[in-house]
Write a protein that holds these residues in place. Structure first.
Motif, PDB file in Angstrom:
ATOM      1  N   UNK A  12      -9.354  19.197  20.584  1.00 52.40           N
ATOM      2  CA  UNK A  12     -10.360  18.642  21.489  1.00 52.40           C
ATOM      3  C   UNK A  12     -11.593  19.539  21.551  1.00 52.40           C
ATOM      4  N   UNK A  13     -11.353  20.835  21.662  1.00 47.19           N
ATOM      5  CA  UNK A  13     -12.456  21.785  21.758  1.00 47.19           C
ATOM      6  C   UNK A  13     -13.302  21.861  20.497  1.00 47.19           C
ATOM      7  N   UNK A  14     -12.686  21.634  19.348  1.00 49.37           N
ATOM      8  CA  UNK A  14     -13.406  21.718  18.074  1.00 49.37           C
ATOM      9  C   UNK A  14     -14.008  20.387  17.627  1.00 49.37           C
ATOM     10  N   UNK A  15     -13.786  19.327  18.383  1.00 57.47           N
ATOM     11  CA  UNK A  15     -14.233  17.991  17.985  1.00 57.47           C
ATOM     12  C   UNK A  15     -15.721  17.956  17.633  1.00 57.47           C
ATOM     13  N   UNK A  16     -16.576  18.445  18.509  1.00 53.24           N
ATOM     14  CA  UNK A  16     -18.025  18.379  18.265  1.00 53.24           C
ATOM     15  C   UNK A  16     -18.422  19.201  17.052  1.00 53.24           C
ATOM     16  N   UNK A  17     -17.788  20.343  16.859  1.00 53.80           N
ATOM     17  CA  UNK A  17     -18.066  21.182  15.686  1.00 53.80           C
ATOM     18  C   UNK A  17     -17.687  20.433  14.407  1.00 53.80           C
ATOM     19  N   UNK A  18     -16.523  19.808  14.408  1.00 54.68           N
ATOM     20  CA  UNK A  18     -16.072  19.059  13.232  1.00 54.68           C
ATOM     21  C   UNK A  18     -17.001  17.888  12.938  1.00 54.68           C
ATOM     22  N   UNK A  19     -17.445  17.207  13.992  1.00 55.98           N
ATOM     23  CA  UNK A  19     -18.340  16.064  13.809  1.00 55.98           C
ATOM     24  C   UNK A  19     -19.675  16.508  13.199  1.00 55.98           C
ATOM     25  N   UNK A  20     -20.184  17.664  13.620  1.00 49.62           N
ATOM     26  CA  UNK A  20     -21.435  18.193  13.051  1.00 49.62           C
ATOM     27  C   UNK A  20     -21.247  18.666  11.614  1.00 49.62           C
ATOM     28  N   UNK A  21     -20.047  19.080  11.276  1.00 47.70           N
ATOM     29  CA  UNK A  21     -19.759  19.628   9.954  1.00 47.70           C
ATOM     30  C   UNK A  21     -19.722  18.541   8.864  1.00 47.70           C
ATOM     31  N   UNK A  22     -19.361  17.329   9.211  1.00 46.78           N
ATOM     32  CA  UNK A  22     -19.173  16.251   8.234  1.00 46.78           C
ATOM     33  C   UNK A  22     -20.413  15.986   7.384  1.00 46.78           C
TER      34      UNK A  22
END
Length: 139
Positions: A12-22
Motif C-alpha cells: 500500500x505504501x509503495x503504490x504511488x511509487x510503483x505507479x510513477x515508475x511504470x
C-alpha cells in the motif's frame, strides 16, 4: 494478476511509487529497442592461438531487457492489485479514506478535514485505517 499476491502495508505504501515508475520503465524499454542503449558488450576468452585471449563481443543485452520487462509487468500487476483491493472495500467511508490516502496521496490532516474529523487525523489513521487493516489481517 498474480494469484499469490497478498495485500501488505508495504505494498500500500509503495503504490504511488510503483505507479510513477511504470511510464519510466516503458520508456526505458522502448529506448533499448530503438537506440544503442540496449547494446552491451561481454568479454570472452578466445583460444584460437592455443592460449586465452580476451575478445569483446557486442550485442543486444536480452538479459537486461528481460529483467526490466519483468519488473514492468510486476509493477503493473501490483498497481492493479492495489486499485482493485481498494475498490472492493465494502464500507464507503473506509474505501474513500484509502483512496484519498494511497491513490491520491492526500495527507492525514486533509483527509480528516474532508471527512468531518477536522483536527483528529490520528483518529482516522488509528481507528479507521489501522482497525480495518487489522480486521482484514493485513500486516
Amino acid at each position: 494478476m498474480s494469484e499469490n499476491m497478498r495485500m501488505t502495508k508495504k505494498l500500500l505504501g509503495n503504490y504511488r511509487k510503483y505507479k510513477r515508475e511504470i511510464p519510466f520503465l516503458e520508456a526505458e524499454l522502448q529506448e533499448m529497442l530503438t537506440s544503442d542503449s540496449g547494446f552491451g558488450n561481454s568479454v570472452i576468452l578466445d583460444y584460437k592461438r592455443g592460449y586465452p585471449q580476451p575478445q569483446s563481443v557486442v550485442g543486444f543485452d536480452w538479459d537486461l531487457y528481460g529483467h526490466r520487462r519483468g519488473v514492468l509487468e510486476r509493477r503493473k500487476q501490483q498497481v492493479a492489485f492495489v486499485e482493485k483491493w481498494i475498490a472492493d472495500i465494502p464500507d464507503g467511508q473506509i474505501r474513500v479514506i484509502f483512496r484519498m490516502r494511497y491513490c491520491e496521496g492526500i495527507s492525514w490532516v486533509k483527509i480528516a478535514e474532508k471527512t468531518g474529523y477536522g483536527g483528529r487525523e490520528d483518529y482516522i489513521r488509528l481507528h479507521i485505517r489501522d482497525a480495518y487493516l487489522k480486521k482484514s489481517g493485513i500486516k
